[in-house]
Design an enzyme around this catalytic site. Structure first.
Site, short mmCIF file in Angstrom:
data_model
loop_
_atom_site.label_atom_id
_atom_site.label_comp_id
_atom_site.label_asym_id
_atom_site.label_seq_id
_atom_site.Cartn_x
_atom_site.Cartn_y
_atom_site.Cartn_z
N GLU A 193 10.01 -2.95 -3.53
CA GLU A 193 9.07 -2.37 -4.49
C GLU A 193 9.85 -1.80 -5.67
O GLU A 193 10.93 -1.23 -5.47
CB GLU A 193 8.29 -1.24 -3.79
CG GLU A 193 7.27 -0.56 -4.67
CD GLU A 193 6.67 0.70 -4.02
OE1 GLU A 193 7.32 1.32 -3.17
OE2 GLU A 193 5.52 1.04 -4.37
N LYS A 196 -1.35 -2.53 -4.59
CA LYS A 196 -1.11 -1.40 -3.69
C LYS A 196 -2.31 -0.45 -3.67
O LYS A 196 -2.77 0.00 -4.72
CB LYS A 196 0.15 -0.65 -4.13
CG LYS A 196 0.58 0.48 -3.20
CD LYS A 196 1.84 1.13 -3.76
CE LYS A 196 2.38 2.21 -2.84
NZ LYS A 196 3.54 2.88 -3.47
N CYS A 235 5.14 0.17 0.79
CA CYS A 235 5.63 1.56 0.89
C CYS A 235 4.65 2.53 1.57
O CYS A 235 4.44 2.46 2.77
CB CYS A 235 6.03 2.04 -0.49
SG CYS A 235 7.28 3.36 -0.46
#
Ligand SMILES: *[C@@H]1O[C@H](CO)[C@@H](O)[C@H](O)[C@H]1NC(C)=O
Ligand SMILES: *[C@@H]1O[C@H](CO)[C@@H](O)[C@H](O)[C@H]1NC(C)=O
Ligand SMILES: *[C@@H]1O[C@H](CO)[C@@H](O)[C@H](O)[C@H]1NC(C)=O
Length: 511
Positions: A92, A191, A224
């Site tokens: 990321e 995300k 993440c």
């Protein structure tokens, strides 16, 4: 899905009639193409950051910086392909870093179309407007015959007909992209659970469930902070039944319980899937820790706080771990702890803070013993034997049953054995990186009310304990399996009680 066992029955159809024969052959080719194992690669990248600026740079300057990072990623992708990897994951924020405002990130963004458009940017670079980064990633995938997973920014224009449209007339998404071995865009993931400081991005209105099939299994993807929440991470595994998770991350390590390698590998183990985790490398921001994790074992990992180097990791994984004969049986996480009688001791309990959460602790005062400590609905049991009770180190058993509220809200039930920073009990729960006390035997269990429990055993130097040295029994006990003395820093069963999370816990209100 085509398994080898089906091949005999389909080829038997060859004599029956011509059209079926053609279909049957196609099935045969598919089943030959299906692979039982594959080689996965992840690259931990020391991202070259742009200079901090209050005013946006030009698109040309942004591309210059992105190409510097892509030059490094290119070397890793080529090397991974040469070594036989079918897929590589890069981190990321791996193409331009993480320090931006909404305005200063804008020149770095590209419009990324829905993969349904069936697009190979390498051969048709201008079909959807300016897309130099997508083109370069697509060509790297195509020219090296490898799936390439990368993280970049997507922009989508909007106007007043959309009541949620931001005032500057665009959505900006933290986006994972996947190009297949022919360079085709096969996945795009926005995300969902943005981390609080990610003010440069918007979150999508509904959690996207992004999966794709390959000859080496079904993949799901998230990014993440997503790993802490139910949607989309757990949904991809429970409902979409993916085999492997692609996990680009920019993870800042937070000992004792949220360090990248121990936590990500415990998620692979707890959820029963492969996880391909690629982290950024920046030691001053505590970013290091990448790995390739199977449900039954950590295949390879990298953790390095000494140098500023990136690192390529490769490992062979099962394409479909769920159908493997040694796939872990379902664990009843509270079976043992609920049936066990609490150990009584005259040792007092005391409170202590672990990463902003108030745990209930009790000190391990002898070299061998049994303790129980409880908080709310959770009781944790520990039996242990140390090689020697040192006077310069203190260990505690801790329990936590509550809502974590710092930098995101998520409900944890945690049983942990950890080393205190000093012999002062007030330091228990404060991060510490080394330990000299050796444990010859241990058994940790808890009365969890969730089936999502993630076990981790971390040794001195933030290194992982090997699966040869511990196991998780089907009744939920985390136990030593050899009498090799281990310098334990922290050991934990981290249970996530998703149904006690506040609504829209990971995001909402953040951007
Ligand atoms: C940052 O600024 C310095 C000094 O002006 C310059 O030498 C360097 O190339 C810049 N770095 C980037 C990534 O633009
Ligand atoms: C690591 O990140 C910080 C920003 O948090 C930055 O100032 C520093 O230059 C980075 N280190 C390297 C080696 O890139
Ligand atoms: C701890 O508990 C186990 C299991 O109940 C028992 O076998 C063992 O003797 C106990 N050890 C101590 C030191 O009390």
């Amino acid at each position: 899905m085509c398994r080898t066992s089906q091949r005999h029955s389909t080829s038997a159809m060859v004599t029956s009639c011509f059209p079926i024969c053609v279909i049957a052959l196609a099935v045969c080719v598919l089943s030959v193409g299906a692979l039982d194992t594959f080689i996965a690669a992840v690259y931990e990248h020391n991202v070259i950051l742009p200079n901090r600026t209050e005013t946006p740079v030009s698109q040309e300057d942004a591309l210059l910086l992105m190409n510097k990072n892509l030059d490094v990623l290119e070397k890793a992708i080529k090397l991974a392909a040469e070594k036989g990897a079918q897929i590589i994951v890069t981190p990321e924020d791996g193409i331009y870093g993480w320090v931006f405002s909404r305005e200063t990130i804008y020149p770095y963004l590209e419009d990324i179309p829905d993969p349904q458009v069936n697009w190979i940017p390498c051969t048709e670079p201008n079909r959807f407007g300016r897309a130099p980064v997508q083109k370069r990633l697509s060509c790297l995938a195509r020219e090296n015959s490898i799936f390439v997973v990368a993280n970049m920014g997507d922009k989508k224009e909007c106007d007043s007909s959309d009541s949620n449209c931001p005032p500057d007339g665009r959505y900006q998404y933290n986006t994972d992209v996947v190009f297949d071995s022919e360079g085709k865009l096969v996945a795009r993931y926005h995300k969902y659970n943005l981390f609080k400081p990610e003010v440069q991005y918007n979150f999508p209105k509904v959690p996207p469930h992004v999966t794709f099939d390959t000859p080496f299994g079904k993949f799901g993807i998230f990014t993440c902070f997503d790993i802490l929440f139910y949607d989309p991470a757990v949904v991809l595994v429970d409902k979409f039944q993916v085999d492997s998770i692609l996990f680009p991350t920019a993870w800042m390590n937070t000992l004792p319980l949220l360090s990248a390698v121990p936590f990500h590998s415990s998620w692979a183990r707890g959820m029963g899937v492969n996880v391909l985790a690629a982290n950024l490398h920046n030691t001053s921001s505590h970013m290091t820790g990448s790995g390739i994790y199977a449900p039954e074992a950590v295949k390879v990992y990298y953790y390095d706080m000494e140098t500023e180097s990136g690192q390529l990791l490769l490992a062979k994984l099962k394409s479909r771990p769920r159908i493997s004969p040694n796939y872990a049986a379902v664990i009843d996480w509270s079976a043992y702890a609920k049936s066990a009688k609490p150990f009584t001791s005259d040792q007092p309990n005391f409170p202590g803070i672990v990463f902003f959460d108030e745990f209930t602790f009790t000190e391990l005062t002898k070299d061998v013993g049994n303790y129980t400590v409880c908080q709310k609905d959770l009781c944790c049991h520990l039996g242990y034997k140390m090689s020697e009770k040192r006077t310069d180190e203190v260990y505690v058993l801790g329990a936590f049953d509550g809502l974590h509220t710092f930098d995101g809200e998520y409900y944890f039930q945690i049983c942990t054995l950890l080393k205190c920073q000093t012999t002062d009990l007030k330091t228990c729960g404060t991060p510490i990186a080394s330990a000299f006390t050796k444990f010859q035997a241990f058994s940790l269990s808890g009365t969890f009310t969730t089936r999502y429990v993630f076990p981790q055993v971390v040794l001195s130097g933030t290194q992982l304990a090997s699966e040869q040295h511990y196991e998780v029994l089907s009744d939920g006990r985390l136990e030593s399996r050899s009498d090799v003395p281990l310098p334990i820093l922290v050991m934990a069963l981290c249970g996530r009680v998703y149904d006690k999370d506040p609504p829209l816990s990971g995001q909402g209100g953040y951007s």
